[in-house]
Design an enzyme around this catalytic site. Structure first.
Site, PDB file in Angstrom:
ATOM      1  N   CYS A  73      46.080  15.233   7.809  1.00 35.61           N
ATOM      2  CA  CYS A  73      46.788  14.565   6.745  1.00 35.61           C
ATOM      3  C   CYS A  73      45.618  14.683   5.536  1.00 35.61           C
ATOM      4  CB  CYS A  73      46.874  13.172   7.022  1.00 35.61           C
ATOM      5  SG  CYS A  73      48.083  12.488   8.186  1.00 35.61           S
ATOM      6  N   HIS A 127      45.272  10.129   1.293  1.00 33.85           N
ATOM      7  CA  HIS A 127      45.169   9.764   2.818  1.00 33.85           C
ATOM      8  C   HIS A 127      44.932   8.411   3.022  1.00 33.85           C
ATOM      9  CE1 HIS A 127      44.399  10.111   7.187  1.00 33.85           C
ATOM     10  NE2 HIS A 127      43.425   9.644   7.063  1.00 33.85           N
ATOM     11  N   HIS A 310      52.526  18.321   6.725  1.00 34.94           N
ATOM     12  CA  HIS A 310      52.112  19.316   7.798  1.00 34.94           C
ATOM     13  C   HIS A 310      53.448  19.135   8.722  1.00 34.94           C
ATOM     14  CE1 HIS A 310      50.886  15.883  10.278  1.00 34.94           C
ATOM     15  NE2 HIS A 310      49.892  15.650   9.251  1.00 34.94           N
TER      16      HIS A 310
END
Length: 464
Positions: A73, A127, A310
């Site tokens: 992340c 994040h 991702h």
């Protein structure tokens, strides 16, 4: 003659004034999804129910070969939002803020804010530790925004009800799930959608950059029960596996040890059902925001981008989650809708998340920093099949050992510790599931040499 001259002069003046008018500013609706892979209807998955993301894809360009710079992340988000690759940001883990290494960098939302756009964040853009930091600022970047909203729903208050199939792992990296009581709007992602709609309503008459960050399907896989009811656990399509699959794979390539963390098929089906339920729940919240965009008549002047930080393994090669350089972990969904632009088309070119910064700057007529490392996708948004020779680069770090990968339209080549801990070569034309590592095949020696040079070119700052 004089009667004709006056209207002519007036027309010329009006024409000149019209030319001086600045072009209408696009808004940007920037939708981030946490841990979402390409198991979506618009990407060809007929099992998973994602009608709203599919709807967005029908009015967008969908990138079929889009890749993260780092399948974790914070490194991924730091890269996308600064426009710099991980070797420049120096972010390879979840604790360090990118401004420690790049104190003066102008982030993507900051660029918009600096140019008169109302810049707001709701949910996870930079994040956050999930689920631990839900409801906090996490590793946010305050200078990027004029307003931030950090919802916290009943998924956070009911964590004790989550079933953890891998109790040796913390919830943020466990195969864990909960079919919740109550409504969508009571969940954190439901509150995020509600907050996004409120901001759209409030700011509909001024240019905005609205970043909407959904937490699901990040584990724990929490969603209202009705989304779990969409999936029969006995029909969950498990990843294909073949005997001795890992015999030709370097040990460094494996994140999940032992394979499947020792779980049997029933538990794996249970976990995958939870993941898909969370995907469908998140998709419904995306739909609520898109509905508001249409209702407020903002779709005609709002660029919509949907991306994931991702991909996500669901048992491929015995691997789960992220932090691998296999295709399912490195590849991401990326959908871009431009008002009046190409609709319902796919691009098979290899692109990267780091390309989004220069793309949005160009689309909105903003002067981007000159040192951005991505390449604008505007040519592909105009013609998804346009000539394009740029590969995609993805890397990961295990302790102090790096894996670095390059992806072309046909090949993936990966080196672990500069090749000292092994290499991988996969032919995606013949082997899309990456079952046969060709790195040591004599007939591929020239291909390996060529791709090794391309890999080195993509990592000029690499230090093994």
């Amino acid at each position: 003659m004089k009667r004709l001259l006056i209207p002519a002069l007036l027309l010329a003046a009006l024409s000149s004034r019209a030319e001086e008018q600045p072009p209408k500013k696009y808004n940007v609706l920037f939708i981030a999804v946490d841990d979402l892979n390409n198991d979506l209807g618009c990407y060809g998955n007929t099992f998973v129910k994602t009608p709203n993301i599919d709807r967005l894809a029908r009015r967008s360009v969908k990138f079929d070969r889009a890749y993260t710079q780092f399948p974790l992340c914070s490194p991924s988000r730091s890269s996308l939002l600064t426009g710099h690759r991980p070797d420049v940001t120096g972010i390879y883990e979840l604790q360090t803020h990118f401004r420690k290494n790049l104190p003066d960098v102008v982030t993507l939302p900051q660029l918009f804010k600096n140019n008169g756009f109302f810049a707001a964040r709701i949910g996870k853009i930079y994040h956050y530790g999930v689920p631990g930091q839900i409801g906090t600022d996490g590793l946010d970047d305050p200078i990027s925004w004029e307003r931030v909203v950090n919802p916290k729903g009943r998924d956070k208050t009911e964590e004790s009800l989550v079933k953890n199939l891998t109790p040796g792992r913390a919830l943020g990296s466990a195969l864990s799930w909960h079919a919740a009581e109550g409504t969508d709007e009571e969940q954190t992602d439901g509150l995020i959608a509600t907050g996004a709609i409120q901001i759209l309503e409030e700011k509909k008459n001024e240019p905005f950059f609205l970043a909407v960050g959904f937490f699901r399907p990040h584990t724990p896989y929490v969603a209202p029960k009705k989304y779990f009811d969409l999936y029969d656990v006995n029909r969950i399509p498990l990843a294909k596996e073949i005997p001795n699959d890992l015999d030709d794979v370097p040990d460094a390539a494996l994140f999940t040890k032992p394979s499947h963390w020792g779980l049997g098929e029933p538990e794996r089906r249970e976990a995958q059902k939870g993941y898909y339920a969370a995907v469908s729940f998140m998709d419904a919240q995306v739909g609520r925001v898109l509905d508001a965009l249409d209702r407020l008549k903002l779709a005609d002047n709002t660029i919509v981008v949907l991306w994931s930080d991702h991909g996500y393994n669901l048992g491929q090669h015995g691997q789960w989650m992220k932090q691998s350089l296999f295709e399912n972990s490195a590849r991401v969904p990326l959908i871009v809708s431009v008002p009046g632009g190409v609709k319902g088309k796919s691009s098979g070119r290899t692109v990267e998340l780091v390309d989004l910064y220069p793309t949005l700057a160009e689309l909105c007529g903003l002067q981007a920093p000159k040192d951005l490392e991505g390449k604008s996708l505007v040519p592909l948004l105009k013609n998804p099949a346009a000539a394009w020779d740029k590969p995609a680069y993805t890397q990961v770090r295990r302790n102090q050992l790096f894996g670095r990968s390059v992806r072309t339209e046909r090949w993936r080549y990966t080196e672990w510790d500069g090749g000292k801990a092994g290499a991988e070569l996969y032919d995606h034309e013949k082997d899309p599931e990456e079952f046969t590592n060709l790195a040591a095949a004599p007939e591929q020696a020239n291909r390996v040499k060529e791709l090794a040079a391309l890999l080195k070119k993509g990592y000029p700052l690499a230090k093994e």
